[in-house]
Design a protein around this motif. Structure first.
Motif, PDB file in Angstrom:
ATOM      1  N   MET A   1       0.845  -1.181   0.000  1.00 33.28           N
ATOM      2  CA  MET A   1       0.000   0.000   0.000  1.00 33.28           C
ATOM      3  C   MET A   1       0.887   1.238   0.000  1.00 33.28           C
ATOM      4  SD  MET A   1      -2.810   1.126   2.865  1.00 33.28           S
ATOM      5  CE  MET A   1      -1.802   1.801   4.163  1.00 33.28           C
ATOM      6  N   THR A   2       0.570   2.184  -0.835  1.00 36.96           N
ATOM      7  CA  THR A   2       1.249   3.471  -0.774  1.00 36.96           C
ATOM      8  C   THR A   2       0.683   4.247   0.410  1.00 36.96           C
ATOM      9  OG1 THR A   2      -0.368   4.503  -2.210  1.00 36.96           O
ATOM     10  CG2 THR A   2       1.557   3.518  -3.284  1.00 36.96           C
ATOM     11  N   GLN A   3       1.293   5.367   0.736  1.00 33.89           N
ATOM     12  CA  GLN A   3       0.779   6.179   1.839  1.00 33.89           C
ATOM     13  C   GLN A   3      -0.656   6.597   1.522  1.00 33.89           C
ATOM     14  OE1 GLN A   3       1.994   6.331   4.577  1.00 33.89           O
ATOM     15  NE2 GLN A   3       4.190   6.400   4.535  1.00 33.89           N
ATOM     16  N   PRO A   4      -1.580   6.424   2.467  1.00 34.55           N
ATOM     17  CA  PRO A   4      -2.978   6.760   2.173  1.00 34.55           C
ATOM     18  C   PRO A   4      -3.257   8.265   2.151  1.00 34.55           C
ATOM     19  CG  PRO A   4      -2.774   5.932   4.410  1.00 34.55           C
ATOM     20  CD  PRO A   4      -1.427   5.780   3.758  1.00 34.55           C
ATOM     21  N   TYR A   5      -2.352   9.060   2.702  1.00 41.78           N
ATOM     22  CA  TYR A   5      -2.567  10.505   2.737  1.00 41.78           C
ATOM     23  C   TYR A   5      -1.233  11.207   2.913  1.00 41.78           C
ATOM     24  CZ  TYR A   5      -1.872   9.949   7.730  1.00 41.78           C
ATOM     25  OH  TYR A   5      -1.325   9.639   8.946  1.00 41.78           O
ATOM     26  N   THR A   6      -1.234  12.503   2.629  1.00 41.90           N
ATOM     27  CA  THR A   6      -0.093  13.384   2.862  1.00 41.90           C
ATOM     28  C   THR A   6      -0.607  14.585   3.637  1.00 41.90           C
ATOM     29  OG1 THR A   6       0.919  12.695   0.785  1.00 41.90           O
ATOM     30  CG2 THR A   6       1.712  14.754   1.755  1.00 41.90           C
ATOM     31  N   ILE A   7       0.095  14.973   4.673  1.00 34.05           N
ATOM     32  CA  ILE A   7      -0.288  16.164   5.421  1.00 34.05           C
ATOM     33  C   ILE A   7      -0.024  17.384   4.545  1.00 34.05           C
ATOM     34  CG2 ILE A   7       0.153  17.579   7.465  1.00 34.05           C
ATOM     35  CD1 ILE A   7      -1.240  14.891   8.066  1.00 34.05           C
ATOM     36  N   ASP A   8      -1.041  18.211   4.362  1.00 34.72           N
ATOM     37  CA  ASP A   8      -0.962  19.387   3.505  1.00 34.72           C
ATOM     38  C   ASP A   8      -1.194  20.632   4.361  1.00 34.72           C
ATOM     39  OD1 ASP A   8      -1.356  21.480   1.717  1.00 34.72           O
ATOM     40  OD2 ASP A   8      -2.478  20.254   0.285  1.00 34.72           O
ATOM     41  N   ARG A   9      -0.124  21.362   4.637  1.00 38.96           N
ATOM     42  CA  ARG A   9      -0.230  22.579   5.447  1.00 38.96           C
ATOM     43  C   ARG A   9      -0.344  23.833   4.579  1.00 38.96           C
ATOM     44  NH1 ARG A   9       0.758  20.682  10.537  1.00 38.96           N
ATOM     45  NH2 ARG A   9       2.104  18.863  10.678  1.00 38.96           N
ATOM     46  N   GLY A  10      -0.324  23.648   3.265  1.00 39.97           N
ATOM     47  CA  GLY A  10      -0.435  24.778   2.340  1.00 39.97           C
ATOM     48  C   GLY A  10      -1.850  24.896   1.814  1.00 39.97           C
ATOM     49  N   SER A  11      -2.005  24.838   0.508  1.00 37.69           N
ATOM     50  CA  SER A  11      -3.308  24.858  -0.161  1.00 37.69           C
ATOM     51  C   SER A  11      -4.231  25.940   0.384  1.00 37.69           C
ATOM     52  CB  SER A  11      -3.993  23.490  -0.056  1.00 37.69           C
ATOM     53  OG  SER A  11      -3.222  22.504  -0.665  1.00 37.69           O
ATOM     54  N   ASN A  12      -3.803  27.180   0.293  1.00 36.37           N
ATOM     55  CA  ASN A  12      -4.581  28.274   0.874  1.00 36.37           C
ATOM     56  C   ASN A  12      -6.018  28.337   0.376  1.00 36.37           C
ATOM     57  OD1 ASN A  12      -2.559  29.114   2.573  1.00 36.37           O
ATOM     58  ND2 ASN A  12      -1.657  30.476   1.051  1.00 36.37           N
ATOM     59  N   TRP A  13      -6.264  28.067  -0.900  1.00 37.21           N
ATOM     60  CA  TRP A  13      -7.637  28.092  -1.397  1.00 37.21           C
ATOM     61  C   TRP A  13      -8.448  26.964  -0.777  1.00 37.21           C
ATOM     62  CZ3 TRP A  13      -9.802  24.154  -4.315  1.00 37.21           C
ATOM     63  CH2 TRP A  13      -8.908  23.197  -4.826  1.00 37.21           C
ATOM     64  N   ARG A  14      -7.831  25.799  -0.561  1.00 37.48           N
ATOM     65  CA  ARG A  14      -8.534  24.705   0.114  1.00 37.48           C
ATOM     66  C   ARG A  14      -8.793  25.061   1.574  1.00 37.48           C
ATOM     67  NH1 ARG A  14      -5.410  20.471  -3.059  1.00 37.48           N
ATOM     68  NH2 ARG A  14      -7.011  19.470  -4.297  1.00 37.48           N
ATOM     69  N   ARG A  15      -7.820  25.683   2.229  1.00 36.92           N
ATOM     70  CA  ARG A  15      -7.983  26.067   3.637  1.00 36.92           C
ATOM     71  C   ARG A  15      -9.189  26.990   3.796  1.00 36.92           C
ATOM     72  NH1 ARG A  15      -4.013  24.158   6.529  1.00 36.92           N
ATOM     73  NH2 ARG A  15      -4.489  25.323   8.403  1.00 36.92           N
ATOM     74  N   GLN A  16      -9.325  27.939   2.886  1.00 41.89           N
ATOM     75  CA  GLN A  16     -10.454  28.864   2.980  1.00 41.89           C
ATOM     76  C   GLN A  16     -11.771  28.134   2.736  1.00 41.89           C
ATOM     77  OE1 GLN A  16     -10.222  32.102   4.123  1.00 41.89           O
ATOM     78  NE2 GLN A  16     -12.417  31.697   4.317  1.00 41.89           N
ATOM     79  N   ALA A  17     -11.801  27.239   1.766  1.00 43.74           N
ATOM     80  CA  ALA A  17     -13.027  26.480   1.485  1.00 43.74           C
ATOM     81  C   ALA A  17     -13.433  25.645   2.700  1.00 43.74           C
ATOM     82  CB  ALA A  17     -12.828  25.590   0.262  1.00 43.74           C
ATOM     83  N   VAL A  18     -12.463  25.018   3.356  1.00 43.55           N
ATOM     84  CA  VAL A  18     -12.758  24.211   4.548  1.00 43.55           C
ATOM     85  C   VAL A  18     -13.253  25.117   5.673  1.00 43.55           C
ATOM     86  CG1 VAL A  18     -11.709  22.782   6.354  1.00 43.55           C
ATOM     87  CG2 VAL A  18     -11.250  22.290   3.936  1.00 43.55           C
ATOM     88  N   ARG A  19     -12.595  26.237   5.886  1.00 42.30           N
ATOM     89  CA  ARG A  19     -13.038  27.184   6.929  1.00 42.30           C
ATOM     90  C   ARG A  19     -14.466  27.666   6.674  1.00 42.30           C
ATOM     91  NH1 ARG A  19      -9.873  29.061  10.709  1.00 42.30           N
ATOM     92  NH2 ARG A  19      -7.656  28.654  10.619  1.00 42.30           N
ATOM     93  N   ASP A  20     -14.786  27.938   5.423  1.00 39.57           N
ATOM     94  CA  ASP A  20     -16.124  28.409   5.080  1.00 39.57           C
ATOM     95  C   ASP A  20     -17.190  27.329   5.294  1.00 39.57           C
ATOM     96  OD1 ASP A  20     -14.997  30.840   4.356  1.00 39.57           O
ATOM     97  OD2 ASP A  20     -15.090  30.433   2.195  1.00 39.57           O
TER      98      ASP A  20
END
Length: 195
Positions: A1-20
């Motif tokens: 199995m490859t890694q199931p996820y990667t921690i993403d501390r960037g993605s500013n547009w995604r961060r805003q969408a999640v916050r909203d």
């Protein structure tokens, strides 16, 4: 199995969408808000879903957005926590209860993908049980043990469940919201299913 996820501390547009999107985020500390947002951004960025709205709550022939389910669980859990405080004298730490409610289905974007009008399991679904991958991510992000263990064991088919009161609140909030989703999807609600 490859890694199931990667921690993403960037993605500013995604961060805003999640916050909203997330209900209840404003009820926890700023530091915890950031970790919650990072968790959801990481799950989203590691999935095949281009938009938050495309993430399914469950596989099936119908579709119900995971976004709506998460917010329904959080709102119901807040209400149940307030009811428990009034009726039982039990106070909940919002920095424990809210992350559990908001993050309980963190791994679903990795376990289900849209197909046609519905959703299907991804290969990862057959490798680790629901809750475990989310708990792995939460552990890596430094969440409290109670949050990690409750998310890891909250699924109705888990071999055991947490005994903490936050797990109790999550259980009923999750089932309440899940039955709404199953009805919308044209599926049998959990309370009507025979085991």
């Amino acid at each position: 199995m490859t890694q199931p996820y990667t921690i993403d501390r960037g993605s500013n547009w995604r961060r805003q969408a999640v916050r909203d999107w997330l209900f209840g985020l404003d009820r926890v500390t700023a530091e915890l808000q950031d970790r919650i947002v990072t968790a959801w951004v990481s799950a989203w960025a590691s999935s095949t879903h281009e938009r938050l709205e495309d993430m399914p709550f469950s596989p099936g022939s119908g579709f119900f957005p995971l976004m709506q389910h998460v917010n329904e669980v959080t709102r119901a859990g807040v209400d149940l926590g307030e009811r428990a405080a009034a009726d039982w004298g039990t106070e909940f730490d919002p920095d424990v209860l809210l992350p559990i409610l908001i993050l309980h289905d963190l791994d679903k974007p990795l376990l289900y993908r849209r197909e046609g009008a519905g959703a299907v399991h991804t290969p990862l679904y057959h490798e680790l049980p629901h809750g475990v991958i989310g708990a792995m991510m939460l552990k890596e992000l430094g969440f409290a043990h109670t949050v990690v263990s409750t998310v890891a064991t909250h699924a109705t088919n888990a071999p055991f469940h947490g005994r903490n009161l936050e797990a109790h609140v999550l259980h009923y909030a999750d089932l309440f919201a899940a039955d709404h989703a199953f009805r919308v999807m044209g599926e049998t609600p959990l309370y009507l299913r025979r085991h």
